[in-house]
Design a protein around this motif. Structure first.
Motif, PDB file in Angstrom:
ATOM      1  N   THR A 224       0.837  -1.244  -0.173  1.00 13.00           N
ATOM      2  CA  THR A 224      -0.095  -0.025  -0.243  1.00 13.00           C
ATOM      3  C   THR A 224       0.822   1.079  -0.032  1.00 13.00           C
ATOM      4  O   THR A 224       0.644   2.194  -0.778  1.00 13.00           O
ATOM      5  CB  THR A 224      -1.089   0.067   1.306  1.00 13.00           C
ATOM      6  OG1 THR A 224      -1.775  -1.119   1.227  1.00 13.00           O
ATOM      7  CG2 THR A 224      -1.781   1.337   1.221  1.00 13.00           C
TER       8      THR A 224
ATOM      9  N   SER B  24      -4.936   7.202  -4.178  1.00 15.89           N
ATOM     10  CA  SER B  24      -6.285   7.692  -4.323  1.00 15.89           C
ATOM     11  C   SER B  24      -6.201   8.883  -5.133  1.00 15.89           C
ATOM     12  O   SER B  24      -7.406   9.555  -5.058  1.00 15.89           O
ATOM     13  CB  SER B  24      -7.181   7.484  -3.140  1.00 15.89           C
ATOM     14  OG  SER B  24      -7.166   6.499  -2.514  1.00 15.89           O
TER      15      SER B  24
ATOM     16  N   GLN C 297      -9.752   0.163   2.516  1.00 17.45           N
ATOM     17  CA  GLN C 297      -8.420   0.853   2.789  1.00 17.45           C
ATOM     18  C   GLN C 297      -8.660   2.103   3.588  1.00 17.45           C
ATOM     19  O   GLN C 297      -7.862   2.412   4.523  1.00 17.45           O
ATOM     20  CB  GLN C 297      -7.515   1.074   1.614  1.00 17.45           C
ATOM     21  CG  GLN C 297      -7.090  -0.343   0.652  1.00 17.45           C
ATOM     22  CD  GLN C 297      -5.945  -0.417   1.469  1.00 17.45           C
ATOM     23  OE1 GLN C 297      -5.155  -0.031   2.146  1.00 17.45           O
ATOM     24  NE2 GLN C 297      -5.805  -2.104   1.389  1.00 17.45           N
TER      25      GLN C 297
ATOM     26  N   GLN D 205      -0.453  -1.842  -4.032  1.00 16.97           N
ATOM     27  CA  GLN D 205      -1.656  -2.745  -3.566  1.00 16.97           C
ATOM     28  C   GLN D 205      -2.824  -2.300  -4.601  1.00 16.97           C
ATOM     29  O   GLN D 205      -3.083  -1.133  -4.983  1.00 16.97           O
ATOM     30  CB  GLN D 205      -1.990  -2.418  -2.043  1.00 16.97           C
ATOM     31  CG  GLN D 205      -3.293  -2.796  -1.639  1.00 16.97           C
ATOM     32  CD  GLN D 205      -3.146  -4.306  -1.154  1.00 16.97           C
ATOM     33  OE1 GLN D 205      -1.771  -4.746  -1.013  1.00 16.97           O
ATOM     34  NE2 GLN D 205      -4.225  -5.070  -0.971  1.00 16.97           N
ATOM     35  N   LYS D 206      -3.382  -3.442  -4.990  1.00 11.75           N
ATOM     36  CA  LYS D 206      -4.423  -3.150  -6.088  1.00 11.75           C
ATOM     37  C   LYS D 206      -5.845  -2.676  -5.040  1.00 11.75           C
ATOM     38  O   LYS D 206      -6.143  -3.412  -4.187  1.00 11.75           O
ATOM     39  CB  LYS D 206      -4.994  -4.572  -6.630  1.00 11.75           C
ATOM     40  CG  LYS D 206      -5.952  -4.419  -7.601  1.00 11.75           C
ATOM     41  CD  LYS D 206      -6.335  -5.626  -8.352  1.00 11.75           C
ATOM     42  CE  LYS D 206      -7.225  -5.433  -9.413  1.00 11.75           C
ATOM     43  NZ  LYS D 206      -7.575  -6.917 -10.275  1.00 11.75           N
ATOM     44  N   LEU D 207      -6.173  -1.573  -5.495  1.00 10.57           N
ATOM     45  CA  LEU D 207      -7.275  -0.838  -4.896  1.00 10.57           C
ATOM     46  C   LEU D 207      -8.537  -1.135  -5.654  1.00 10.57           C
ATOM     47  O   LEU D 207      -8.739  -1.398  -6.944  1.00 10.57           O
ATOM     48  CB  LEU D 207      -7.206   0.476  -4.722  1.00 10.57           C
ATOM     49  CG  LEU D 207      -5.888   1.084  -3.848  1.00 10.57           C
ATOM     50  CD1 LEU D 207      -5.787   2.491  -4.004  1.00 10.57           C
ATOM     51  CD2 LEU D 207      -5.921   0.513  -2.592  1.00 10.57           C
ATOM     52  N   SER D 208      -9.619  -1.202  -4.939  1.00 10.44           N
ATOM     53  CA  SER D 208     -10.953  -1.326  -5.535  1.00 10.44           C
ATOM     54  C   SER D 208     -11.875  -0.074  -5.330  1.00 10.44           C
ATOM     55  O   SER D 208     -12.648   0.088  -4.392  1.00 10.44           O
ATOM     56  CB  SER D 208     -11.696  -2.708  -5.065  1.00 10.44           C
ATOM     57  OG  SER D 208     -10.875  -3.600  -5.301  1.00 10.44           O
ATOM     58  N   PRO D 209     -11.617   0.911  -5.818  1.00 15.98           N
ATOM     59  CA  PRO D 209     -12.145   2.367  -5.490  1.00 15.98           C
ATOM     60  C   PRO D 209     -13.473   2.334  -6.001  1.00 15.98           C
ATOM     61  O   PRO D 209     -13.991   1.893  -6.871  1.00 15.98           O
ATOM     62  CB  PRO D 209     -11.432   3.394  -6.440  1.00 15.98           C
ATOM     63  CG  PRO D 209     -10.587   2.593  -7.485  1.00 15.98           C
ATOM     64  CD  PRO D 209     -10.771   1.167  -6.990  1.00 15.98           C
ATOM     65  N   GLU D 210     -14.573   2.999  -4.978  1.00 13.78           N
ATOM     66  CA  GLU D 210     -15.718   3.260  -5.377  1.00 13.78           C
ATOM     67  C   GLU D 210     -16.198   4.454  -4.828  1.00 13.78           C
ATOM     68  O   GLU D 210     -15.700   5.012  -4.114  1.00 13.78           O
ATOM     69  CB  GLU D 210     -16.550   2.149  -4.773  1.00 13.78           C
ATOM     70  CG  GLU D 210     -16.414   2.126  -3.294  1.00 13.78           C
ATOM     71  CD  GLU D 210     -17.192   0.955  -2.419  1.00 13.78           C
ATOM     72  OE1 GLU D 210     -18.645   1.188  -2.778  1.00 13.78           O
ATOM     73  OE2 GLU D 210     -16.560   0.117  -2.181  1.00 13.78           O
TER      74      GLU D 210
ATOM     75  N   ASP E 272     -11.077   3.449  -2.036  1.00 13.49           N
ATOM     76  CA  ASP E 272     -11.262   2.004  -1.673  1.00 13.49           C
ATOM     77  C   ASP E 272     -11.779   1.861  -0.382  1.00 13.49           C
ATOM     78  O   ASP E 272     -11.089   2.373   0.667  1.00 13.49           O
ATOM     79  CB  ASP E 272      -9.986   1.365  -1.569  1.00 13.49           C
ATOM     80  CG  ASP E 272     -10.138  -0.354  -1.360  1.00 13.49           C
ATOM     81  OD1 ASP E 272     -10.703  -0.629  -0.229  1.00 13.49           O
ATOM     82  OD2 ASP E 272      -9.507  -1.195  -2.333  1.00 13.49           O
ATOM     83  N   LYS E 273     -13.159   1.538  -0.094  1.00 13.24           N
ATOM     84  CA  LYS E 273     -13.714   1.504   1.156  1.00 13.24           C
ATOM     85  C   LYS E 273     -13.008   0.690   2.543  1.00 13.24           C
ATOM     86  O   LYS E 273     -12.690   1.198   3.580  1.00 13.24           O
ATOM     87  CB  LYS E 273     -15.116   1.113   1.245  1.00 13.24           C
ATOM     88  CG  LYS E 273     -15.753   1.073   2.466  1.00 13.24           C
ATOM     89  CD  LYS E 273     -17.340   0.750   2.494  1.00 13.24           C
ATOM     90  CE  LYS E 273     -18.108   0.633   3.747  1.00 13.24           C
ATOM     91  NZ  LYS E 273     -19.230   0.570   3.601  1.00 13.24           N
TER      92      LYS E 273
ATOM     93  N   PHE F 127      -2.118   4.749   0.679  1.00 16.74           N
ATOM     94  CA  PHE F 127      -3.814   4.890   0.405  1.00 16.74           C
ATOM     95  C   PHE F 127      -4.349   6.216  -0.221  1.00 16.74           C
ATOM     96  O   PHE F 127      -4.894   5.996  -1.117  1.00 16.74           O
ATOM     97  CB  PHE F 127      -4.368   4.208   1.697  1.00 16.74           C
ATOM     98  CG  PHE F 127      -5.823   4.633   1.303  1.00 16.74           C
ATOM     99  CD1 PHE F 127      -6.687   4.207   0.492  1.00 16.74           C
ATOM    100  CD2 PHE F 127      -6.424   5.711   2.331  1.00 16.74           C
ATOM    101  CE1 PHE F 127      -8.236   4.749   0.309  1.00 16.74           C
ATOM    102  CE2 PHE F 127      -7.660   6.213   2.186  1.00 16.74           C
ATOM    103  CZ  PHE F 127      -8.493   5.535   1.351  1.00 16.74           C
TER     104      PHE F 127
END
Length: 380
Positions: free
Chosen positions: A211, A355, A263, A216-221, A260-261, A351
């Motif tokens: 991170t 982001s 993170q 680190q692979k993030l899953s942003p939303e 990413d929630k 993080f």
């Protein structure tokens, strides 16, 4: 014809030339003092810089322009003595305008001698406040850029190490899983379980390093920061402990952020736990959200922009100034040995920057610490 010749006559008269020159200069305060420091002349530059008209200052002592503490310490008189003894006094210092505001002045004082007798002084003052502020801004940007370059270099090194470490841990965990299927001895099974827990802990540390290194692979939303934090209030209060009060100041109707929630929740938990550890005797942690007009310290943008910000602030021990530039580095910690891995704030840093945002830290030893995570607003 006589009236037409008058301007030319003024240029042919040496005393008129000097008067025209001095009175035409508005960027410098140019005036004369008698040998006791009493003002005898005043030019428009003096009025523009210091705010006084000629009628208000002529006949008064020039020490009125100095800071009260400097005047009380005898700095004005000392400057005059220096000019008389050394032939000139050159320096910079803070001065006071008529309205009470302060400005940084560049000052030159020259003695005036007639037939070997000191009759007064010529004084030239220039307002260099803007130049000083520009230099300070440039130094701040240069420092921020160097810090960013250092963190990037550390991040690249960390990223490579974390990937290799993660690969080794994967092999270790797989081998332990295979061994556990074949070994039925209870004592050996416990040892294998302990080794697996240690490997899982190593994998967690590896994820934190990834991170920080932005690997680190993030899953942003799209998320509403305030709503997300409301859902975590109970967990954060429980993590802070009974001696610490967690106060939430969450603004509604904030723009969404793309993060990413998981993170985000881990970052806030890290910050709250750090604040808790800084207050062993109890205290208050404030968690708030708002919109701030601010600028990334290393951004090339000339104007600050609105950011959606999450702030975690405590009234604990604070961070010594000498350590503040290093707090986001992996494995750097001010906690005692065994009380922290030094990866909490590095996870927060990695993080936030991955982001598209940036963190800001301010801390005073003995008064507390504030960390602000700034994110760009999400635009679908």
């Amino acid at each position: 014809m006589t009236q037409l010749q008058r301007p030319k006559d003024a240029l042919n008269d040496e005393s008129r030339q000097l008067a025209l020159l001095v009175n035409s200069v508005t960027d410098y305060a140019i005036y004369m003092l008698d040998k006791d420091g009493v003002i005898r002349t005043w030019n428009p530059g003096g009025q523009r810089i210091k705010g006084y008209s000629a009628a208000e200052v002529i006949g008064t002592n020039f020490s009125r322009f100095y800071l009260p503490e400097d005047a009380a310490a005898g700095v004005p008189q000392r400057n005059l003595r220096t000019a008389a003894l050394e032939g000139r006094c050159i320096g910079e210092g803070w001065r006071v305008r008529q309205d009470g505001t302060r400005f940084l002045a560049s000052v030159v004082i020259d003695p005036i001698w007639v037939d070997g007798e000191l009759i007064g002084y010529a004084k030239v003052t220039r307002d260099i406040t803007e130049r000083q502020e520009a230099q300070e801004r440039l130094q701040k940007v240069q420092h921020s850029l160097l810090q960013a370059q250092k963190m990037e270099a550390i991040g690249k090194l960390t990223l490579g190490l974390a990937h290799d470490f993660n690969n080794l841990l994967t092999i270790i965990v797989n081998c332990l899983d295979l061994i556990s299927l074949r070994v039925k001895d209870s004592a050996a099974s416990k040892l294998i379980e302990t080794a697996l827990r240690a490997a899982e802990r190593g994998a967690f540390l590896s994820r934190q390093l990834l991170t920080f290194g932005r690997g680190q692979k993030l899953s942003p939303e799209p998320l509403d920061l305030s709503r997300t934090l409301r859902d975590s209030q109970e967990l954060l209060q429980r993590s802070a402990g009974d001696q610490i009060s967690v106060v939430f100041d969450l603004h509604d109707d904030l723009p969404l952020v793309l993060v990413d929630k998981a993170q985000l929740e881990a970052a806030v938990l890290n910050l709250v736990c750090n604040s808790r550890d800084a207050m062993p005797n109890g205290g208050t942690i404030t968690v708030k959200t708002n919109v701030q007009v601010t600028q990334d310290p290393v951004s090339e943008a000339h104007q600050p922009l609105p950011h959606v910000c999450l702030t975690v602030e405590d009234d604990g021990e604070g961070i010594p100034a000498a350590h503040q530039a290093r707090v986001f580095e992996p494995f750097f910690t001010t906690k005692p040995v065994g009380r922290g891995s030094g990866l909490g704030l590095s996870q927060v840093f990695g993080f936030t920057t991955q982001s598209g945002g940036f963190p800001m830290l301010s801390s005073i030893s003995g008064e507390g610490t504030r960390i602000v995570l700034c994110f760009p607003a999400y635009e679908p």
